[in-house]
Motif scaffolding. Structure first.
Motif, PDB file in Angstrom:
ATOM      1  N   TYR A  30       0.817  -1.219   0.000  1.00 30.64           N
ATOM      2  CA  TYR A  30       0.000   0.000   0.000  1.00 30.64           C
ATOM      3  C   TYR A  30       0.847   1.264   0.000  1.00 30.64           C
ATOM      4  O   TYR A  30       0.345   2.364  -0.183  1.00 30.64           O
ATOM      5  CB  TYR A  30      -0.904   0.020   1.253  1.00 30.64           C
ATOM      6  CG  TYR A  30      -0.164  -0.287   2.547  1.00 30.64           C
ATOM      7  CD1 TYR A  30       0.636   0.666   3.163  1.00 30.64           C
ATOM      8  CD2 TYR A  30      -0.246  -1.552   3.134  1.00 30.64           C
ATOM      9  CE1 TYR A  30       1.323   0.389   4.320  1.00 30.64           C
ATOM     10  CE2 TYR A  30       0.448  -1.848   4.308  1.00 30.64           C
ATOM     11  CZ  TYR A  30       1.232  -0.866   4.895  1.00 30.64           C
ATOM     12  OH  TYR A  30       1.924  -1.154   6.044  1.00 30.64           O
ATOM     13  N   ASN A  56       1.221  -0.159  13.300  1.00 23.77           N
ATOM     14  CA  ASN A  56      -0.059  -0.760  12.928  1.00 23.77           C
ATOM     15  C   ASN A  56       0.071  -2.240  12.590  1.00 23.77           C
ATOM     16  O   ASN A  56       1.063  -2.659  11.991  1.00 23.77           O
ATOM     17  CB  ASN A  56      -0.644  -0.020  11.719  1.00 23.77           C
ATOM     18  CG  ASN A  56      -1.066   1.398  12.065  1.00 23.77           C
ATOM     19  OD1 ASN A  56      -1.340   1.705  13.218  1.00 23.77           O
ATOM     20  ND2 ASN A  56      -1.129   2.260  11.056  1.00 23.77           N
ATOM     21  N   ASP A  84      -2.210  -3.385  10.683  1.00 27.28           N
ATOM     22  CA  ASP A  84      -2.691  -3.158   9.314  1.00 27.28           C
ATOM     23  C   ASP A  84      -3.844  -4.036   8.861  1.00 27.28           C
ATOM     24  O   ASP A  84      -4.797  -3.562   8.283  1.00 27.28           O
ATOM     25  CB  ASP A  84      -1.535  -3.204   8.299  1.00 27.28           C
ATOM     26  CG  ASP A  84      -0.711  -1.919   8.322  1.00 27.28           C
ATOM     27  OD1 ASP A  84      -1.280  -0.879   8.690  1.00 27.28           O
ATOM     28  OD2 ASP A  84       0.488  -1.949   8.006  1.00 27.28           O
ATOM     29  N   VAL A  98      -5.216   4.836   0.852  1.00 29.16           N
ATOM     30  CA  VAL A  98      -5.023   5.897  -0.138  1.00 29.16           C
ATOM     31  C   VAL A  98      -4.362   5.192  -1.320  1.00 29.16           C
ATOM     32  O   VAL A  98      -3.255   4.652  -1.192  1.00 29.16           O
ATOM     33  CB  VAL A  98      -4.114   7.026   0.407  1.00 29.16           C
ATOM     34  CG1 VAL A  98      -3.950   8.130  -0.631  1.00 29.16           C
ATOM     35  CG2 VAL A  98      -4.675   7.606   1.710  1.00 29.16           C
TER      36      VAL A  98
HETATM   37  N1  SAM Z   1       7.712   2.682   8.475  1.00 26.42           N
HETATM   38  C1  SAM Z   1       6.969   2.666   9.664  1.00 26.42           C
HETATM   39  C2  SAM Z   1       5.992   1.526   9.721  1.00 26.42           C
HETATM   40  O1  SAM Z   1       5.626   0.961   8.723  1.00 26.42           O
HETATM   41  O2  SAM Z   1       5.577   1.219  10.841  1.00 26.42           O
HETATM   42  C3  SAM Z   1       6.237   3.960   9.952  1.00 26.42           C
HETATM   43  C4  SAM Z   1       5.576   4.720   8.842  1.00 26.42           C
HETATM   44  S1  SAM Z   1       4.290   3.856   7.961  1.00 26.42           S
HETATM   45  C5  SAM Z   1       4.024   4.880   6.560  1.00 26.42           C
HETATM   46  C6  SAM Z   1       2.877   4.090   9.022  1.00 26.42           C
HETATM   47  C7  SAM Z   1       1.537   3.543   8.590  1.00 26.42           C
HETATM   48  O3  SAM Z   1       0.993   4.331   7.548  1.00 26.42           O
HETATM   49  C8  SAM Z   1       1.472   2.143   8.032  1.00 26.42           C
HETATM   50  O4  SAM Z   1       1.502   1.153   9.015  1.00 26.42           O
HETATM   51  C9  SAM Z   1       0.123   2.158   7.355  1.00 26.42           C
HETATM   52  O5  SAM Z   1      -0.882   1.742   8.246  1.00 26.42           O
HETATM   53  C10 SAM Z   1      -0.082   3.622   6.992  1.00 26.42           C
HETATM   54  N2  SAM Z   1      -0.093   3.818   5.533  1.00 26.42           N
HETATM   55  C11 SAM Z   1       0.962   3.831   4.704  1.00 26.42           C
HETATM   56  N3  SAM Z   1       0.580   4.006   3.431  1.00 26.42           N
HETATM   57  C12 SAM Z   1      -0.763   4.107   3.441  1.00 26.42           C
HETATM   58  C13 SAM Z   1      -1.742   4.290   2.428  1.00 26.42           C
HETATM   59  N4  SAM Z   1      -1.413   4.381   1.132  1.00 26.42           N
HETATM   60  N5  SAM Z   1      -3.038   4.348   2.789  1.00 26.42           N
HETATM   61  C14 SAM Z   1      -3.393   4.241   4.097  1.00 26.42           C
HETATM   62  N6  SAM Z   1      -2.509   4.067   5.097  1.00 26.42           N
HETATM   63  C15 SAM Z   1      -1.200   3.988   4.776  1.00 26.42           C
END
Ligand code: SAM
Ligand code: DTB
Ligand code: SF4
Length: 321
Positions: A59, A153, A155, A225
């Motif tokens: 994602y 998360n 997830d 997203v």
């Molecule tokens: N890299 C770390 C991790 O994965 O725990 C921290 C940042 S990561 C981007 C945090 C959270 O953002 C992910 O666990 C996910 O739930 C959420 N996330 C990332 N991309 C997303 C998307 N396209 N749509 C919705 N949630 C998203």
């Protein structure tokens, strides 16, 4: 009505199967018993290190494996983060969340993040970070620096997780959550809906969260997203009522948690957001950007709050403000 950690999966599935209005009614009853009605907690997000992540989360626009056109940015300077936190506080946020695209932080990175946490904390904001996997020792260091919340998360369900990420396991994720809890920090843990999962996966995710020894203090429910270039870019849109159901079931299972209407608000109508608050969501990410993707304008959110007569939740420790 009491807080339970012994929910069965069958009970969770039965909640999801309720007629929509019955589920909403049950969620409102729990909400009004355990939470302050018409009050929403406001968090601001800042990506302190962007892109070039070695993980393969299907994602995520920040994975190095997908060409999403994202501009990679190294770990920010401490002063720049403090300036952003000051602005967030000015605009009404009570919690400042720092997100880094790491699999897990390296010692040098952690040192710098710790300096950021101290600065943000000194402003009287609640602090939150999401840095990927952390060891027990790293969690203790973060707590000592003044980190209030750690976001990590799950997830989705354990079964569906394997289809979404290959570079780490559900057990890895649970291990970090344990380390965070044992270090005495608040846990922020939720998931994403709309990744092509089955209703059972949503039930299993919430069941796992609700049967942890202690419920997470914050439960972010993200709607995917769909970012061009990621493997999930063409996922089918989720039925909005299924999104709201997920919020309502989370509210019922974890009465004391702040359930956050997280990513995806840019794709939601005001009416859908209002329905989500009705279902028990009482936290949002506020500010024009999430980590790398858009979020509603602050003016729009302020207007929405006015129209619904929703108030921003004040800081618990007013002395710190
Ligand atoms: N890299 C770390 C991790 O994965 O725990 C921290 C940042 S990561 C981007 C945090 C959270 O953002 C992910 O666990 C996910 O739930 C959420 N996330 C990332 N991309 C997303 C998307 N396209 N749509 C919705 N949630 C998203
Ligand atoms: C969470 O559950 N959602 C936030 C936060 N925790 C770190 C992140 C959402 C990211 C959405 C995609 C992006 O902007 O990159
Ligand atoms: Fe990396 Fe986190 Fe994105 Fe996964 S969700 S690719 S770990 S930044």
């Amino acid at each position: 009505m009491k807080v339970r950690n012994d929910w069965t999966l069958a009970e969770v599935e039965a909640l999801f199967a309720l007629p929509f209005m019955d589920l909403m009614f049950a969620a409102q009853q729990v909400h009004r018993r355990f939470q302050v009605p018409n009050s929403v907690q406001i968090s601001t997000l800042l990506s302190i290190k962007t892109g070039a992540c070695p993980e393969d989360c299907a994602y995520c626009p920040q994975s190095v494996r997908y060409d999403t056109g994202l501009k990679v940015e190294e770990l920010m300077e401490v002063d720049a983060v403090a300036a952003r936190a000051r602005a967030a506080k000015q605009s009404g946020a009570t919690r400042f969340c720092m997100g880094a695209a790491y699999r897990s932080p390296k010692p040098n990175d952690l040192r710098k993040v710790i300096a950021m946490i101290r600065e943000v904390k000194a402003l009287g904001l609640e602090t939150c970070a999401t840095l990927g996997m952390v060891s027990a020792a790293q969690a203790v260091e973060l707590k000592a620096a003044g980190l209030d919340y750690y976001n990590h998360n799950l997830d989705t369900s354990a079964a569906y997780y394997e289809k979404i990420i290959s570079t780490r396991t559900y057990q890895d994720r649970l291990g970090t959550l344990r380390a965070v809890r044992e270090a005495g920090m608040n846990v922020c843990c939720g998931g994403i809906v709309g990744m092509g999962e089955q209703p059972r996966d949503r039930a299993e995710l919430l069941h796992t969260l609700a049967t942890l020894a202690e419920h997470p203090e914050s439960v972010p429910i993200n709607q995917l997203v769909r970012v061009a270039g990621t493997p999930l870019a063409d996922s089918a849109a989720l039925d909005p009522f299924d999104f709201v159901r997920t919020i309502a079931v989370a509210r019922i299972l974890m009465p004391r948690a702040h359930v956050r209407l997280s990513a995806g608000r840019n794709d939601m109508s005001d009416e859908l957001q209002a329905l989500s608050f009705m279902a028990g969501a009482n936290s949002i990410f506020y500010g024009e950007k999430l980590l790398t993707t858009g979020n509603p304008d602050t003016e729009h959110d302020q207007r929405l709050f006015q129209r619904l007569k929703i108030a921003a939740e004040p800081l618990k420790n007013a002395a710190a403000a």
